[in-house]
Design an enzyme around this catalytic site. Structure first.
Site, PDB file in Angstrom:
ATOM      1  N   SER A  50       0.851  -1.189   0.000  1.00  0.00           N
ATOM      2  CA  SER A  50       0.000   0.000   0.000  1.00  0.00           C
ATOM      3  C   SER A  50       0.885   1.237   0.000  1.00  0.00           C
ATOM      4  O   SER A  50       2.032   1.204   0.467  1.00  0.00           O
ATOM      5  CB  SER A  50      -0.893   0.017   1.246  1.00  0.00           C
ATOM      6  OG  SER A  50      -1.519   1.271   1.409  1.00  0.00           O
ATOM      7  N   TYR A 102      -1.549  -0.868  10.494  1.00  0.00           N
ATOM      8  CA  TYR A 102      -1.749  -1.084   9.055  1.00  0.00           C
ATOM      9  C   TYR A 102      -0.533  -0.594   8.271  1.00  0.00           C
ATOM     10  O   TYR A 102      -0.003  -1.309   7.417  1.00  0.00           O
ATOM     11  CB  TYR A 102      -3.008  -0.367   8.574  1.00  0.00           C
ATOM     12  CG  TYR A 102      -3.274  -0.557   7.092  1.00  0.00           C
ATOM     13  CD1 TYR A 102      -3.827  -1.747   6.618  1.00  0.00           C
ATOM     14  CD2 TYR A 102      -2.955   0.442   6.174  1.00  0.00           C
ATOM     15  CE1 TYR A 102      -4.063  -1.938   5.269  1.00  0.00           C
ATOM     16  CE2 TYR A 102      -3.176   0.256   4.817  1.00  0.00           C
ATOM     17  CZ  TYR A 102      -3.734  -0.923   4.373  1.00  0.00           C
ATOM     18  OH  TYR A 102      -3.947  -1.111   3.030  1.00  0.00           O
TER      19      TYR A 102
END
Length: 247
Positions: free
Chosen positions: A134, A147
């Site tokens: 990501s 995350y």
């Protein structure tokens, strides 16, 4: 007929990639927990083989990958570690259980997925390993430390894989999506700059994978913004980021 094993294939990016490769004539081993969604996926395109499993069950995951290898003539042509989860983990309200689950899925299961398929690819001296990281991997975003850390770990791990595979014909690609319209991002209650349509994201990824790109980052404006943030010294970034309310 080429073959690909995709985790997290019941929705979002994984589902989109599964449909793309099935329509391209590949045998697609679509792995996910949601059996009902996998059944629907199977009906949408020929060549999709549902693989119901929880990637946190490492033994079941590895067994499924080895079964797919046997059904593909000994080795897979591509494996995509796409399964991932996200949930806020603000330091002042942190829950260790949530932290563990995010790391187990986004790091542990992703690395196991690729590690299970690599030996046969190296033995055959062909294949393509793919991990979905990501753009969040490049800075610690407020309220989402776990995350971000999980995607950063995958980013570094894949970089090492590329270094180790340089003298082989096994390709390694890391994908860095920004915000894409999926069920996961639909839950976000904060602004998502440069939000991208799912079909557009699939086309960007598929084209990049076809040419064997080492990294694929999109959308371009968000990728550029991320690079800019990455260049800001921590002494400046941390006070600024602390003012941002993500949820």
């Amino acid at each position: 007929m080429p073959s690909v094993f995709i985790t997290g294939a019941s929705g979002g990016l994984g589902r989109g990639l599964a449909l793309h490769y099935a329509k391209e004539g590949w045998t697609v081993f679509a792995a996910a927990r949601r059996k009902e969604e996998l059944s629907k996926l199977e009906q949408e395109a020929a060549g999709i083989v549902p693989v119901p499993l929880d990637v946190q069950n490492s033994e079941a995951l590895v067994a499924a990958i080895h079964d797919a290898e046997e059904r593909s003539g000994g080795a897979l042509d591509m494996i995509i570690a796409n399964a991932g989860i996200g949930q806020p983990t603000p330091a002042r309200k942190i829950d260790w259980r949530v932290v563990k689950q995010i790391l187990d899925v986004n790091v542990g299961a992703a690395c196991v997925t690729i590690a299970a398929a690599l030996p046969k690819m190296v033995e055959r001296n062909a294949g393509h390993i793919v991990a979905v990281s990501s753009l969040a991997a490049f800075r610690g975003m407020p309220g989402n430390g776990t995350y971000c850390a999980s995607k950063a770990a995958l980013h570094i791990w894949m970089e090492s894989m590329r270094v180790d595979l340089r003298k082989t014909n096994v390709k390694a690609t890391t994908i860095y999506p920004g915000f894409v319209k999926t069920g996961l991002t639909a839950k976000n209650k904060f602004p998502m700059p440069f939000l991208m349509e799912l079909d557009d994201a699939i086309q960007v990824m598929a084209k990049g994978l076809k040419r064997g790109a080492k990294t694929i980052a999109f959308p371009l404006p968000m990728a550029a913004l991320t690079r800019t943030l990455g260049a800001i010294p921590s002494s400046i970034y941390e006070p600024l980021a602390g003012r941002v309310r993500m949820f």
